[in-house]
Motif scaffolding. Structure first.
Motif, PDB file in Angstrom:
ATOM      1  N   GLU A  61      47.463  50.744  45.614  1.00 29.86           N
ATOM      2  CA  GLU A  61      46.776  49.801  46.491  1.00 29.86           C
ATOM      3  C   GLU A  61      46.110  48.612  45.741  1.00 29.86           C
ATOM      4  O   GLU A  61      46.113  47.523  46.153  1.00 29.86           O
ATOM      5  CB  GLU A  61      45.622  50.189  47.277  1.00 29.86           C
ATOM      6  N   CYS A  62      45.514  49.019  44.260  1.00 34.11           N
ATOM      7  CA  CYS A  62      44.729  47.988  43.654  1.00 34.11           C
ATOM      8  C   CYS A  62      45.714  47.067  42.817  1.00 34.11           C
ATOM      9  O   CYS A  62      45.129  46.088  42.383  1.00 34.11           O
ATOM     10  CB  CYS A  62      43.664  48.570  42.903  1.00 34.11           C
ATOM     11  N   SER A  63      47.013  47.141  42.887  1.00 40.51           N
ATOM     12  CA  SER A  63      47.916  46.268  41.943  1.00 40.51           C
ATOM     13  C   SER A  63      48.541  45.457  42.910  1.00 40.51           C
ATOM     14  O   SER A  63      48.779  45.332  43.781  1.00 40.51           O
ATOM     15  CB  SER A  63      48.857  47.230  41.355  1.00 40.51           C
ATOM     16  N   PRO A  64      48.555  44.155  42.155  1.00 39.86           N
ATOM     17  CA  PRO A  64      48.117  43.735  40.934  1.00 39.86           C
ATOM     18  C   PRO A  64      46.715  43.328  40.920  1.00 39.86           C
ATOM     19  O   PRO A  64      46.110  42.439  41.630  1.00 39.86           O
ATOM     20  CB  PRO A  64      48.914  42.257  40.495  1.00 39.86           C
ATOM     21  N   CYS A  65      45.898  43.861  39.863  1.00 45.93           N
ATOM     22  CA  CYS A  65      44.354  43.399  39.912  1.00 45.93           C
ATOM     23  C   CYS A  65      44.237  42.268  38.784  1.00 45.93           C
ATOM     24  O   CYS A  65      43.317  41.713  38.885  1.00 45.93           O
ATOM     25  CB  CYS A  65      43.700  44.558  39.300  1.00 45.93           C
ATOM     26  N   MET A  66      45.270  42.156  37.822  1.00 45.01           N
ATOM     27  CA  MET A  66      45.118  41.350  36.930  1.00 45.01           C
ATOM     28  C   MET A  66      43.940  41.357  35.894  1.00 45.01           C
ATOM     29  O   MET A  66      43.466  40.498  35.224  1.00 45.01           O
ATOM     30  CB  MET A  66      45.124  39.704  37.500  1.00 45.01           C
TER      31      MET A  66
ATOM     32  N   GLU B 145      40.536  45.264  31.775  1.00 45.26           N
ATOM     33  CA  GLU B 145      40.272  46.701  31.380  1.00 45.26           C
ATOM     34  C   GLU B 145      40.301  47.368  32.955  1.00 45.26           C
ATOM     35  O   GLU B 145      39.913  46.516  33.784  1.00 45.26           O
ATOM     36  CB  GLU B 145      38.922  46.773  30.728  1.00 45.26           C
ATOM     37  N   CYS B 146      40.819  48.491  33.070  1.00 42.28           N
ATOM     38  CA  CYS B 146      40.729  49.077  34.461  1.00 42.28           C
ATOM     39  C   CYS B 146      39.195  49.568  34.870  1.00 42.28           C
ATOM     40  O   CYS B 146      38.797  50.373  33.971  1.00 42.28           O
ATOM     41  CB  CYS B 146      41.859  50.355  34.461  1.00 42.28           C
ATOM     42  N   PRO B 147      38.671  49.060  35.961  1.00 45.52           N
ATOM     43  CA  PRO B 147      37.580  49.746  36.289  1.00 45.52           C
ATOM     44  C   PRO B 147      37.439  51.035  37.133  1.00 45.52           C
ATOM     45  O   PRO B 147      36.395  51.362  37.104  1.00 45.52           O
ATOM     46  CB  PRO B 147      37.085  48.551  37.311  1.00 45.52           C
TER      47      PRO B 147
ATOM     48  N   HIS C  76      42.804  54.219  36.203  1.00 40.63           N
ATOM     49  CA  HIS C  76      44.006  53.744  35.538  1.00 40.63           C
ATOM     50  C   HIS C  76      45.374  54.378  36.244  1.00 40.63           C
ATOM     51  O   HIS C  76      46.138  54.660  35.269  1.00 40.63           O
ATOM     52  CB  HIS C  76      43.979  53.837  33.972  1.00 40.63           C
ATOM     53  N   ARG C  77      45.235  54.159  37.425  1.00 44.74           N
ATOM     54  CA  ARG C  77      46.294  55.147  38.142  1.00 44.74           C
ATOM     55  C   ARG C  77      47.599  54.492  38.066  1.00 44.74           C
ATOM     56  O   ARG C  77      48.569  55.004  38.122  1.00 44.74           O
ATOM     57  CB  ARG C  77      46.054  55.464  39.661  1.00 44.74           C
ATOM     58  N   CYS C  78      47.666  53.126  38.064  1.00 41.11           N
ATOM     59  CA  CYS C  78      48.909  52.617  38.004  1.00 41.11           C
ATOM     60  C   CYS C  78      49.694  52.825  36.869  1.00 41.11           C
ATOM     61  O   CYS C  78      51.127  52.695  36.816  1.00 41.11           O
ATOM     62  CB  CYS C  78      48.583  50.853  38.245  1.00 41.11           C
ATOM     63  N   MET C  79      48.960  53.120  35.954  1.00 37.81           N
ATOM     64  CA  MET C  79      49.873  53.679  34.548  1.00 37.81           C
ATOM     65  C   MET C  79      50.064  54.954  34.380  1.00 37.81           C
ATOM     66  O   MET C  79      50.888  55.583  34.089  1.00 37.81           O
ATOM     67  CB  MET C  79      48.903  53.160  33.358  1.00 37.81           C
TER      68      MET C  79
END
Ligand code: SF4
Length: 343
Positions: free
Chosen positions: A307-312, A315-317, A320-323
């Motif tokens: 849901e949070c992608s793309p955040c641009m 650093e991931c707050p 880092h679930r997208c990765m």
């Protein structure tokens, strides 16, 4: 539209500041060449980008300048622009400073997007498209605004014989024999850790594909990213050449052109590999592949929708679930499919 040949003999293109953006601007530069075939085209870029264009047939001169750090340095560049006698400047960056530079440099025709309050500095301020566009289309649209439509959106570049030979020399010195096929891992990303897939999974995917396809492994990156490369080599029991920090842009072009497959994060080398026609699998998460995805038929994107992608963000707050949701096997599957199609 500016009529080709009507007194526009000397053209200055101010190139983007980053390697990836510079690759994505290649179709626009080729379109300028196609529409002004007789003009002398000078490309003004930062030194770390210049190596991309030293043998580009669509550019006559590459003028590299570091970012000016004083008014004196800035004035020296504007004076050189004035002495250059350019008839037309095309600004690919959106910055106010790039427009001010050619205005003060007295280039009579100045073309760029009318962004950042700079329209008054331009003679042709082009409006941005309302809808989101791939960066290739964004730059190409600017070139088309001053052209009669000649030019195709080809991003293709080729390595020179010298670039390939120097690449092979380096590979040999790092343990990859001449003519041995190899894959490239690019586990870094200058923008920040949010774009980085884990080194363990790079190692797992790289090791699996290397075994299956009979390839050696070369790891590229900056000198700062060398520890990442070393960690992957350790995971691979030493069976990898770590080239991080050892390649100029020209040698990197040669290495990518000589390779059989590239596994990468969203980065400048990803765009270079795609433009060289190398089968390229890119892991995406925090950035928007519809805007900065690799351009070309021999590419595949691996992405897990969160849901949070793309955040641009750099650093991931959060976690880092997208990765972390992208498994090594997802990348291996994409690579096998890509290689099967382009076998
Ligand atoms: S906020 Fe979401 S998209 Fe951004 S880096 Fe973190 S997990 Fe990825």
């Amino acid at each position: 539209m500016l009529a080709p040949g009507k007194g526009l003999n000397r053209i200055l293109i101010r190139g983007p500041n980053w390697v990836g953006d510079s690759v994505l601007a290649i179709p626009a530069m080729k379109a300028v060449r196609a529409n002004f075939p007789e003009a002398e085209i000078t490309l003004l870029v930062r030194p770390w980008v210049a190596g991309l264009f030293t043998s580009a047939p669509f550019i006559d001169k590459v003028w590299s300048e570091p970012r000016p750090t004083s008014l004196g340095e800035w004035s020296a560049i504007t004076s050189a622009i004035r002495r250059g006698g350019f008839d037309l400047a095309i600004l690919l960056p959106n910055s106010f400073e790039s427009a001010l530079m050619v205005f003060v440099g007295r280039v009579p025709k100045r073309v760029g997007y009318g962004t950042n309050g700079r329209s008054w500095l331009l003679t042709h301020a082009v409006e941005r498209a309302r809808e989101s566009q791939h960066q290739v289309d964004y730059y190409f649209r600017l070139a088309m605004a001053i052209a009669d439509g000649a030019g195709t959106q080809s991003i293709e570049i080729q390595a020179t014989r010298e670039e390939r030979a120097n690449a092979r020399k380096l590979l040999k010195s790092e343990g990859i024999p001449e003519d041995a096929p190899f894959l490239v891992l690019n586990p870094g990303a200058a923008y920040g850790s949010a774009k980085r897939w884990s080194e363990e999974r790079f190692a797992r995917a790289g090791g699996t594909l290397a075994r299956e396809m009979g390839l050696r492994v070369a790891i590229v990156g900056s000198v700062m990213e060398r520890p990442i490369g070393e960690a992957i080599r350790t995971e691979l029991n030493g069976n990898a050449a770590v080239l991080s920090g050892k390649t100029s842009l020209e040698v990197l072009i040669g290495i990518l052109a000589e390779s059989s497959l590239m596994i990468t994060n969203d980065s400048g080398p990803m765009h270079m590999a795609a433009a060289l026609g190398v089968p390229t699998v890119a892991v995406f998460g925090s950035t928007d592949e519809t805007v900065t995805g690799p351009y070309g038929a021999r590419t595949k994107i691996v992405k897990h929708d969160v849901e949070c992608s793309p955040c641009m963000l750099r650093e991931c707050p959060i976690d880092h679930r997208c990765m972390t949701l992208v498994e090594a096997e997802d990348v291996c599957r994409a690579a096998r499919e890509l290689m099967a199609v382009h076998a």
